[in-house]
Write an enzyme that holds these catalytic residues in place. Structure first.
Site, PDB file in Angstrom:
ATOM      1  N   GLY A  10       0.833  -1.206   0.000  1.00 10.56           N
ATOM      2  CA  GLY A  10       0.000   0.000   0.000  1.00 10.56           C
ATOM      3  C   GLY A  10       0.865   1.254   0.000  1.00 10.56           C
ATOM      4  O   GLY A  10       1.922   1.263   0.610  1.00 10.56           O
ATOM      5  N   GLY A 102       6.297  -2.451   3.516  1.00  8.26           N
ATOM      6  CA  GLY A 102       5.919  -2.899   4.855  1.00  8.26           C
ATOM      7  C   GLY A 102       6.470  -4.284   5.154  1.00  8.26           C
ATOM      8  O   GLY A 102       7.391  -4.760   4.477  1.00  8.26           O
ATOM      9  N   THR A 125       5.025   2.135   6.362  1.00  4.57           N
ATOM     10  CA  THR A 125       3.605   1.807   6.501  1.00  4.57           C
ATOM     11  C   THR A 125       2.934   2.846   7.394  1.00  4.57           C
ATOM     12  O   THR A 125       3.509   3.256   8.411  1.00  4.57           O
ATOM     13  CB  THR A 125       3.337   0.412   7.108  1.00  4.57           C
ATOM     14  N   ILE A 126       1.738   3.226   7.010  1.00  2.00           N
ATOM     15  CA  ILE A 126       1.002   4.144   7.881  1.00  2.00           C
ATOM     16  C   ILE A 126       0.602   3.430   9.176  1.00  2.00           C
ATOM     17  O   ILE A 126       0.350   4.063  10.183  1.00  2.00           O
ATOM     18  CB  ILE A 126      -0.253   4.745   7.198  1.00  2.00           C
ATOM     19  N   ASP A 127       0.549   2.093   9.125  1.00  2.00           N
ATOM     20  CA  ASP A 127       0.078   1.331  10.292  1.00  2.00           C
ATOM     21  C   ASP A 127       1.092   1.300  11.436  1.00  2.00           C
ATOM     22  O   ASP A 127       0.737   0.958  12.562  1.00  2.00           O
ATOM     23  CB  ASP A 127      -0.251  -0.112   9.892  1.00  2.00           C
ATOM     24  N   GLY A 170      -5.734   0.192  10.144  1.00  2.00           N
ATOM     25  CA  GLY A 170      -5.034  -0.602  11.166  1.00  2.00           C
ATOM     26  C   GLY A 170      -5.516  -2.025  11.038  1.00  2.00           C
ATOM     27  O   GLY A 170      -6.458  -2.430  11.712  1.00  2.00           O
ATOM     28  N   ARG A 171      -4.885  -2.716  10.112  1.00  6.35           N
ATOM     29  CA  ARG A 171      -5.315  -4.081   9.777  1.00  6.35           C
ATOM     30  C   ARG A 171      -5.093  -5.031  10.957  1.00  6.35           C
ATOM     31  O   ARG A 171      -5.984  -5.752  11.364  1.00  6.35           O
ATOM     32  CB  ARG A 171      -4.508  -4.528   8.555  1.00  6.35           C
ATOM     33  N   ARG A 275      -4.113   7.791   3.804  1.00  4.29           N
ATOM     34  CA  ARG A 275      -2.895   7.370   3.112  1.00  4.29           C
ATOM     35  C   ARG A 275      -2.479   8.340   2.013  1.00  4.29           C
ATOM     36  O   ARG A 275      -1.372   8.240   1.490  1.00  4.29           O
ATOM     37  CB  ARG A 275      -3.136   5.987   2.492  1.00  4.29           C
TER      38      ARG A 275
HETATM   39  O1  F6P Z   1      -0.929   0.066   4.383  1.00  8.22           O
HETATM   40  C1  F6P Z   1      -1.640  -0.761   5.260  1.00  8.22           C
HETATM   41  C2  F6P Z   1      -3.077  -0.474   5.110  1.00  8.22           C
HETATM   42  O2  F6P Z   1      -3.185   0.888   5.279  1.00  8.22           O
HETATM   43  C3  F6P Z   1      -4.002  -1.198   6.089  1.00  8.22           C
HETATM   44  O3  F6P Z   1      -4.249  -0.532   7.275  1.00  8.22           O
HETATM   45  C4  F6P Z   1      -5.252  -1.350   5.254  1.00  8.22           C
HETATM   46  O4  F6P Z   1      -6.034  -2.403   5.675  1.00  8.22           O
HETATM   47  C5  F6P Z   1      -4.694  -1.587   3.901  1.00  8.22           C
HETATM   48  O5  F6P Z   1      -3.511  -0.835   3.827  1.00  8.22           O
HETATM   49  C6  F6P Z   1      -5.647  -1.249   2.786  1.00  8.22           C
HETATM   50  O6  F6P Z   1      -4.969  -1.260   1.587  1.00  8.22           O
HETATM   51  P1  F6P Z   1      -5.615  -1.446   0.139  1.00  8.22           P
HETATM   52  O7  F6P Z   1      -6.977  -0.874   0.164  1.00  8.22           O
HETATM   53  O8  F6P Z   1      -4.679  -0.728  -0.746  1.00  8.22           O
HETATM   54  O9  F6P Z   1      -5.628  -2.916  -0.119  1.00  8.22           O
END
Ligand code: F6P
Length: 342
Positions: A10, A102, A125-127, A170-171, A275
Site C-alpha cells: 500500500g 511494509g 507503513t502508515i500502520d 489498522g489491519r 494514506r
Molecule cells: O498500508 C496498510 C493499510 O493501510 C491497512 O491498514 C489497510 O487495511 C490496507 O492498507 C488497505 O490497503 P488497500 O486498500 O490498498 O488494499
C-alpha cells in the site's frame, strides 16, 4: 555503483521523499539509480526507469503517493519468479536493491537476500506495525489526518447529541487508532490487540450521558474484533493476496449502540484519505534519513540489512528483527489511554 529501488504494498506519504533521498545521495557519491515500476511486479517484468538527480526528483519531496507506482504480489508468485528477478537485476547491472515497503515487502526482500541478492530494506507503513523500528514514515501523516477528522466529528456530534464511531486504518494493530484517538480526545478506542466487549462500550457511553454529557466519540481500528461470544460477526473473506477483507466494524458497532442505548449513532470510515496527500514534516525527515542511510549502506557494501529508527538514531538491523512478528500496541500504552475513556 548502480542502485535499484522500488515501492511495494500500500502507498504511504513519504515514499517519494525516500526515492529523492536515494537518488540525491547516490549522485553525490558518483552512483546512479534505477527505479522498478509497480513494486515486485515491475522487477519481475523488467519495467525500469532511470532516475536522475534533476529538478523533478528534487521537487517530489512533498508529494504523496509514489512516482514509481506500487502494487501487491502473492508471495508464491514472487518466489516462483526468483530466477527472472536475478536475470533482470543482472541485465540492468544492479549492485544493490533498496525495496521500500511494509512487513510483507521486507519478507520478500529477505527472500532475495537469502538467495544471494544484495539488498537494503526501507520500512514503510502508515500502520506503524514493522518491528525493530520505533516509527515508520507515513504514520505521523495518517495520525494527523485522522486527528483532524475526529476534531471535526466532535463539533457535529455535540451539535446533534450523537455518538460518532470513527473507523481508521489498522489491519492488525491499533497504532493509528490509539494516537489519533488520544490526540483528538476520543471517549473510547477499540484496537485489534484488545478484543472489545460491546456491553462495556455501551456502559462507558451510558455513563457519559448520566454525567450530563450529550455526545460521544469512539475510534475503532478497522481490524478490531469483539471478544468471542459477545457480538455476532460474519467470517472474513480473503482476497487474492491472502489478506482478510474487513466488514464495516464501525457500522456494526453503531447499530449495536443505537439498539442498546436510546441515542442516535453515526459511523464514518476514513479509509484511504489517511494514506493520501502530502507527508508531514516528521515523515519527510524520517523518510529522508532512511533514504540516506540505506544508500550509504549500499555504497559501503553493508548489505542484507533494514534501516530503522531507534530512539533518535537511524541504525541498520537484521531482517530477522524486522519480519516475522508485527509491532503491536503494548498493554501499558493502551492502559494509559484507558484513563481518559468514558
Ligand atoms: O498500508 C496498510 C493499510 O493501510 C491497512 O491498514 C489497510 O487495511 C490496507 O492498507 C488497505 O490497503 P488497500 O486498500 O490498498 O488494499
Amino acid at each position: 555503483m548502480r542502485i535499484a529501488t522500488l515501492t511495494s504494498g500500500g502507498d504511504c506519504p513519504g515514499l517519494n521523499a525516500v526515492i529523492r533521498g536515494i537518488v540525491r545521495t547516490a549522485a553525490q557519491n558518483g552512483s546512479t539509480v534505477v527505479g522498478f515500476e509497480d513494486g515486485w511486479q515491475g522487477l519481475l517484468e523488467d519495467r525500469r526507469v532511470q532516475l536522475y538527480d534533476d529538478d523533478f526528483i528534487d521537487r517530489i519531496l512533498r508529494r504523496g503517493g509514489t512516482i514509481l507506482g506500487t502494487g501487491r504480489l502473492h508471495p508464491d508468485d514472487f518466489k516462483a519468479g526468483i530466477d527472472r528477478i536475478k536475470a533482470n537485476l543482472e541485465d540492468a547491472g544492479i549492485d544493490c536493491l533498496i525495496p521500500i515497503g511494509g512487513e510483507g515487502t521486507l519478507k520478500g526482500a529477505k527472500f532475495l537476500a537469502d538467495n544471494g541478492i544484495p539488498v537494503v530494506g526501507v520500512p514503510k507503513t502508515i500502520d506503524n506495525d514493522v518491528n525493530g523500528t520505533d516509527y515508520t514514515f507515513g504514520f505521523d501523516t495518517a495520525v494527523a489526518v485522522a486527528t483532524d477528522a475526529i476534531d471535526r466529528l466532535h463539533t457535529t456530534a455535540e451539535s446533534h447529541d450523537r455518538v460518532m464511531i470513527v473507523e481508521v486504518m489498522g489491519r492488525h494493530v491499533g497504532w493509528i487508532a490509539l494516537h489519533a484517538g488520544m490526540a483528538a480526545g476520543a471517549h473510547d478506542i477499540l484496537i485489534p490487540e484488545h478484543p472489545f466487549d460491546i456491553e462495556e462500550v455501551c456502559k462507558k457511553m451510558a455513563r457519559r450521558f448520566q454525567m450530563g454529557e450529550k455526545y460521544g466519540i469512539i475510534v475503532v481500528a478497522e481490524g478490531a474484533l469483539p471478544k468471542e461470544g459477545t457480538l455476532e460477526i460474519a467470517d472474513r473473506e480473503v482476497d487474492q493476496f491472502g489478506h482478510e477483507k474487513f466488514q464495516d466494524i464501525s457500522g456494526l458497532i453503531a447499530k449495536e449502540i443505537e439498539n442498546r442505548l436510546d441515542t442516535e449513532v453515526r459511523s464514518t470510515v476514513l479509509g484511504h484519505i489517511q494514506r493520501g496527500g502530502t507527508p508531514t514534516a516528521f515523515d519527510r525527515v524520517l523518510a529522508t534519513r532512511f533514504a540516506v542511510n540505506a544508500t550509504k549502506a549500499c555504497l559501503n557494501g553493508d548489505f542484507n540489512k533494514v534501516v530503522a529508527l531507534k530512539g533518535q538514531d537511524i541504525e541498520l538491523i537484521d531482517f530477522e528483527e524486522a519480519v516475522g512478528t508485527l509491532k503491536e500496541v503494548p498493554q501499558k500504552r493502551y492502559d494509559t489511554a484507558q484513563n481518559l475513556f468514558g
